[in-house]
Design a protein around this motif. Structure first.
Motif, PDB file in Angstrom:
ATOM      1  N   SER A 145       0.872  -1.207  -0.001  1.00  0.00           N
ATOM      2  CA  SER A 145      -0.219   0.095  -0.210  1.00  0.00           C
ATOM      3  C   SER A 145       0.910   1.451   0.061  1.00  0.00           C
ATOM      4  N   SER A 146       2.085   0.950   0.116  1.00  0.00           N
ATOM      5  CA  SER A 146       3.318   2.022   0.078  1.00  0.00           C
ATOM      6  C   SER A 146       3.792   2.435  -1.277  1.00  0.00           C
ATOM      7  N   ILE A 150       0.731   1.196  -6.613  1.00  0.00           N
ATOM      8  CA  ILE A 150      -0.700   1.740  -6.762  1.00  0.00           C
ATOM      9  C   ILE A 150      -0.718   2.410  -6.675  1.00  0.00           C
ATOM     10  N   HIS A 151       0.143   3.514  -6.297  1.00  0.00           N
ATOM     11  CA  HIS A 151       0.065   5.241  -6.479  1.00  0.00           C
ATOM     12  C   HIS A 151       0.112   4.991  -7.913  1.00  0.00           C
ATOM     13  N   ILE A 154      -2.915   4.185  -9.513  1.00  0.00           N
ATOM     14  CA  ILE A 154      -4.220   5.551  -9.145  1.00  0.00           C
ATOM     15  C   ILE A 154      -4.625   6.856 -10.524  1.00  0.00           C
ATOM     16  N   ILE A 165     -11.336   0.661  -7.660  1.00  0.00           N
ATOM     17  CA  ILE A 165      -9.887  -0.193  -7.175  1.00  0.00           C
ATOM     18  C   ILE A 165      -9.822  -0.437  -5.991  1.00  0.00           C
ATOM     19  N   LEU A 167      -8.067  -2.533  -3.507  1.00  0.00           N
ATOM     20  CA  LEU A 167      -6.762  -2.227  -3.304  1.00  0.00           C
ATOM     21  C   LEU A 167      -6.294  -3.893  -2.102  1.00  0.00           C
ATOM     22  N   TYR A 168      -5.024  -4.400  -2.269  1.00  0.00           N
ATOM     23  CA  TYR A 168      -5.673  -6.250  -1.045  1.00  0.00           C
ATOM     24  C   TYR A 168      -3.912  -5.390  -0.767  1.00  0.00           C
ATOM     25  N   PRO A 169      -3.864  -4.947   0.358  1.00  0.00           N
ATOM     26  CA  PRO A 169      -2.056  -4.637   0.849  1.00  0.00           C
ATOM     27  C   PRO A 169      -1.441  -5.119   1.395  1.00  0.00           C
TER      28      PRO A 169
END
Lengths: 421, 77
Positions: A145-146, A150-151, A154, A165, A167-169
């Protein structure tokens, strides 16, 4: 008597003891790098450690050319060199002359073995690759997630077809990473996402290792939703990439594969609307034309013009019929001369075509036969010799004329005749 | 005959629009039918555009808790 020495003398003595002891000179030491600092001078300073012990180390600039990889923290290495004492500080250190990555060879072997195994099971087959949905409603993403992945997804999807969207972190490197990724693939499939993106950013082969684990490969293969892989840089090829339905070179590329461009879709729709408009205006034009024709047909003003036009067309059709037959005969003759093969089949067909033409023209002639016209309420006027009268100039007051009606004749005398202005 | 496009997905709307265009271009429609197709096509166009212009998409993150999986809104740093 006991020696009395200065600190410098002590350190110098220990240094020379170390340098004379073969047990700590020209040896290979296995350990893990940490606190790696690359100085502008070109020297590398680091700590080499194992689970219980550590030693400071240095690799001078001139030795650096001997290694063919970029050392990084947490990397397992084997270092060649000697133990030494830094006199000014009295600190003990290892001077590295060269360095090799350890364990990497094992990783490559494991990679090749798994690749071979899954390949023989047909997991990489092109026929297994599923088509991505054209307009997904929800995209599932399994990644950290960091991270940048993902950034980027998105950000990029903002200009693409609007989809949610989810997300599975996941943990994407280190212990438990493979398990975490597998859980993510399962969880997102249970949520019913339409397509999955599984990935992480670039790193060393150890960093990417979770994507070379069998359980991850099998989870991707078993995923109900089609899977796009986006692991590492374009040059890194993991097992996950081979099993995935599509491999994206970057996270941005993954989003672009999953979703179509918004503006392109808008243009696509506009094209359809344009086609509807074009067809409709075509239909309207035809309607106008047909209406116009109908109107002129109904107007009695045009009735006499029409009769003469009919008779002209009669002549013309007769002429065309003749010339059509003539040219058919001519064509047949030419073909006959040209090709004597196929002739048996060809000539009868040409004759048949000629006959069909004749029939068609006869039918058309029949349709404009003046007698048919009489059926519709028109009359034909001739002089007493049976010559058709088409012009007011052919008659005058007192002329006797013959009127031919649908079912009989009548004789009449003209009381007045004048040309229309 | 489509009367309400409200619940149609983008894919369904686009497919229906494509079918109408093909039907109209086949040239077998009389004027009434053609006008009807035109109106339908406009409805479907509006539906497609509405979906495309939708800025209301959600970005969420799954969280595993003791009571199962939860979802919460997510913004990338």
């Amino acid at each position: 008597m006991a020696d009395t020495v200065t600190v410098t003398q002590l350190n110098t003595r220990v240094k020379s003891v170390l340098s004379e002891c073969s047990a700590v000179n020209d040896i290979w030491v296995i350990g893990e790098l940490s606190n790696l600092k690359k100085y502008p001078s070109g020297h590398y300073y680091f700590t080499l450690k194992d689970s219980t012990s550590e030693i400071r180390g240095v690799m001078f600039r001139q030795s650096r050319g001997r290694i063919d990889f970029e050392p990084q923290d947490n990397m397992k290495v084997t270092v060649f060199g000697k133990a030494d004492l830094y006199v000014e500080r009295g600190s003990y250190q290892f001077i590295a002359e060269t360095m090799q990555r350890s364990g990497v060879g094992d990783l490559y072997l494991a990679y090749e073995a798994l690749k071979k195994k899954l390949e023989s099971e047909g997991l990489f087959e092109r026929s297994r690759k599923r088509k991505l949905p054209q307009y997904p409603r929800v995209i599932g993403v399994v990644t950290s997630s960091s991270g940048a992945v993902i950034h980027d997804i998105i950000t990029t999807s903002g200009r693409l077809f609007p989809a949610d969207i989810l997300l599975y972190p996941a943990k994407v490197q280190g212990e438990g990473a493979a398990e975490s990724i597998v859980r993510g693939i399962h969880a997102l499939n249970r949520e019913g996402v339409d397509v999955l993106i599984v990935g992480r950013g670039g790193g060393s082969i150890e960093d990417l290792w979770a994507f070379n684990e069998e359980m991850v490969a099998r989870a991707i293969a078993a995923s109900e939703a089609p899977v796009i892989s986006a692991v590492g840089h374009e040059t890194d090829f993991t097992i996950a990439d081979l099993v995935a339905d599509v491999r994206a070179p970057t996270p941005t590329g993954a989003a672009e594969l999953a979703l179509r461009d918004r503006r392109e879709l808008a243009r696509h729709i506009d094209t359809h609307v344009l086609r509807v408009n074009r067809s409709l205006s075509g239909i309207l034009k035809t309607m106008h034309y047909r209406f116009g024709m109908l109107e002129s047909k109904l107007d009695p003003k045009y009735a006499d013009q029409k009769i003469s036009r009919y008779s002209m067309r009669l002549d013309e059709l007769g002429f065309r019929m003749n010339s059509a037959l003539r040219s058919t005969a001519e064509t047949v003759r030419r073909r006959f001369i040209k090709m004597d093969s196929n002739l048996d089949a060809y000539v009868p067909r040409m004759i048949d075509n000629g006959r069909k033409d004749l029939l068609r023209y006869s039918e058309r002639l029949e349709n404009i036969n003046p007698v048919r016209v009489l059926d519709r309420g028109y009359t034909l006027i001739t002089d007493m010799n049976g010559k058709a009268l088409t012009s007011a100039g052919q008659i005058s007051a007192g002329s006797e004329i013959n009127i031919i009606l649908k079912d009989g004749n009548a004789e009449a005398q003209i009381t007045r005749a004048e040309m229309r202005k | 005959m489509i009367e309400n496009t409200e619940n149609m997905t983008f894919e369904e709307s686009l497919k229906a629009l494509e079918q109408l265009v093909n039907e109209l271009e086949s040239g077998n429609s009389d004027l009434d039918k053609a006008l009807e197709i035109y109106e339908q096509a406009m409805l479907l166009r509006d539906r497609c555009k509405k979906i495309l212009d939708d800025c209301d998409r959600r970005v969420q993150k799954m969280i595993e808790t003791s009571e199962g999986i939860k979802k919460e809104d997510f913004t990338a740093e």
